[in-house]
Scaffold this active site. Sequence first.
Site, PDB file in Angstrom:
ATOM      1  N   ARG A   1      10.901  -7.284   5.501  1.00 15.96           N
ATOM      2  CA  ARG A   1      10.632  -5.914   5.489  1.00 15.96           C
ATOM      3  C   ARG A   1      11.597  -5.283   6.378  1.00 15.96           C
ATOM      4  O   ARG A   1      11.869  -5.651   7.627  1.00 15.96           O
ATOM      5  CB  ARG A   1       9.215  -5.355   5.771  1.00 15.96           C
TER       6      ARG A   1
ATOM      7  N   ARG B   1      10.615  -2.802  11.848  1.00 21.25           N
ATOM      8  CA  ARG B   1       9.544  -2.569  12.697  1.00 21.25           C
ATOM      9  C   ARG B   1       9.354  -3.555  13.971  1.00 21.25           C
ATOM     10  O   ARG B   1       9.203  -4.755  13.845  1.00 21.25           O
ATOM     11  CB  ARG B   1       8.316  -2.550  11.801  1.00 21.25           C
TER      12      ARG B   1
ATOM     13  N   ARG C   1      -2.281  -8.771  13.829  1.00 18.05           N
ATOM     14  CA  ARG C   1      -2.724  -7.618  12.985  1.00 18.05           C
ATOM     15  C   ARG C   1      -3.380  -8.447  11.719  1.00 18.05           C
ATOM     16  O   ARG C   1      -4.427  -7.556  11.297  1.00 18.05           O
ATOM     17  CB  ARG C   1      -1.321  -7.025  12.312  1.00 18.05           C
TER      18      ARG C   1
ATOM     19  N   LYS D   1       0.871  -1.138   0.048  1.00 20.94           N
ATOM     20  CA  LYS D   1      -0.065  -0.012   0.084  1.00 20.94           C
ATOM     21  C   LYS D   1       0.756   1.242   0.062  1.00 20.94           C
ATOM     22  O   LYS D   1       0.501   2.142  -0.870  1.00 20.94           O
ATOM     23  CB  LYS D   1      -1.029   0.050   1.312  1.00 20.94           C
TER      24      LYS D   1
HETATM   25  P1  AMP Z   1       0.397   0.485   9.880  1.00 22.42           P
HETATM   26  O1  AMP Z   1       1.949   0.976   9.615  1.00 22.42           O
HETATM   27  O2  AMP Z   1      -0.621   0.869   8.984  1.00 22.42           O
HETATM   28  O3  AMP Z   1       0.420  -1.296  10.037  1.00 22.42           O
HETATM   29  O4  AMP Z   1       0.013   0.790  11.272  1.00 22.42           O
HETATM   30  C1  AMP Z   1       0.873   0.599  12.347  1.00 22.42           C
HETATM   31  C2  AMP Z   1      -0.045   0.602  13.775  1.00 22.42           C
HETATM   32  O5  AMP Z   1      -0.424   1.765  13.871  1.00 22.42           O
HETATM   33  C3  AMP Z   1      -1.315  -0.306  13.737  1.00 22.42           C
HETATM   34  O6  AMP Z   1      -0.944  -1.701  14.142  1.00 22.42           O
HETATM   35  C4  AMP Z   1      -2.149   0.289  14.677  1.00 22.42           C
HETATM   36  O7  AMP Z   1      -1.494   0.072  16.059  1.00 22.42           O
HETATM   37  C5  AMP Z   1      -1.875   1.992  14.434  1.00 22.42           C
HETATM   38  N1  AMP Z   1      -2.774   2.321  13.451  1.00 22.42           N
HETATM   39  C6  AMP Z   1      -2.379   2.737  12.052  1.00 22.42           C
HETATM   40  N2  AMP Z   1      -3.528   2.969  11.469  1.00 22.42           N
HETATM   41  C7  AMP Z   1      -4.678   2.865  12.463  1.00 22.42           C
HETATM   42  C8  AMP Z   1      -6.072   3.126  12.391  1.00 22.42           C
HETATM   43  N3  AMP Z   1      -6.659   3.412  11.299  1.00 22.42           N
HETATM   44  N4  AMP Z   1      -6.767   2.616  13.456  1.00 22.42           N
HETATM   45  C9  AMP Z   1      -6.180   2.252  14.466  1.00 22.42           C
HETATM   46  N5  AMP Z   1      -5.030   2.041  14.623  1.00 22.42           N
HETATM   47  C10 AMP Z   1      -4.139   2.374  13.553  1.00 22.42           C
END
Ligand code: AMP
Length: 218
Positions: free
Chosen positions: A127, A160, A171, A13
């Site tokens: 990653r 990460r 997740r 993405k």
């Molecule tokens: P990502 O990089 O999109 O995988 O996001 C990393 C972390 O940020 C997620 O595992 C959540 O803890 C938090 N996060 C990101 N986007 C959201 C969202 N829309 N709602 C709630 N938590 C989020």
Amino acid sequence: MNIVMMGAQGTGKGTVAGILKGELNIPHISTGDIFRKNIKEGTELGKIATKYADEGKLVPDEVTNAMVKSRINEPDCENGFILDGYPRNIAQAEELDKILEEKGTKLDLVAYLKTPTEEIIERVMARRECPKCKRVYNMVLNKPKNGEICDDCGVELTKRVDDTEEKLKTRLEIFFNETEPVIKYYKEKGIVKEEEISISINRLAPEAAKDLIDSMRK
Ligand code: AMP
């Protein structure tokens, strides 16, 4: 053009959004990146987010929605935006509709990136990111030139904290249980464009981005 990127972890993405941003000249808003930045800087938002993000769980909706609302109302979003990582559940999708309605606009496109689950696990485990410039690498698909060193900064790459098998399981469960219904919600509105991304069919982020751009120009 108001765009939402959807897809499980590691589907690309962020990479596709980066290409679209360059083509369309609208900001790429990654909620995950915003949370990670706030966590690193130790802000109040970061202190709340870290409890959830480090475990691979969702930050509470009221915190996330308020953050997105304020970001989307910034002047650089006047001609559109690319949201990446939001909405992640139906309540957030309904809130986004409200935020956009108040702004007198709506979503134009939901780009849904689909990758086989086995490949997702492999991709997330491979990653790495540069702690300095935040460039994202993949040790299988998109390796740096030397070992695990950033091509641009010469800094050692990091993983990460939530890219472990155990946290990825949490997740992905959230993705399948809470986020997939959002795709259905958007399909009913007729604004979803699906893009297969898989090494097995030799179709990665650049091809998906090109297809999305072509579809927008039609
Ligand atoms: P990502 O990089 O999109 O995988 O996001 C990393 C972390 O940020 C997620 O595992 C959540 O803890 C938090 N996060 C990101 N986007 C959201 C969202 N829309 N709602 C709630 N938590 C989020």
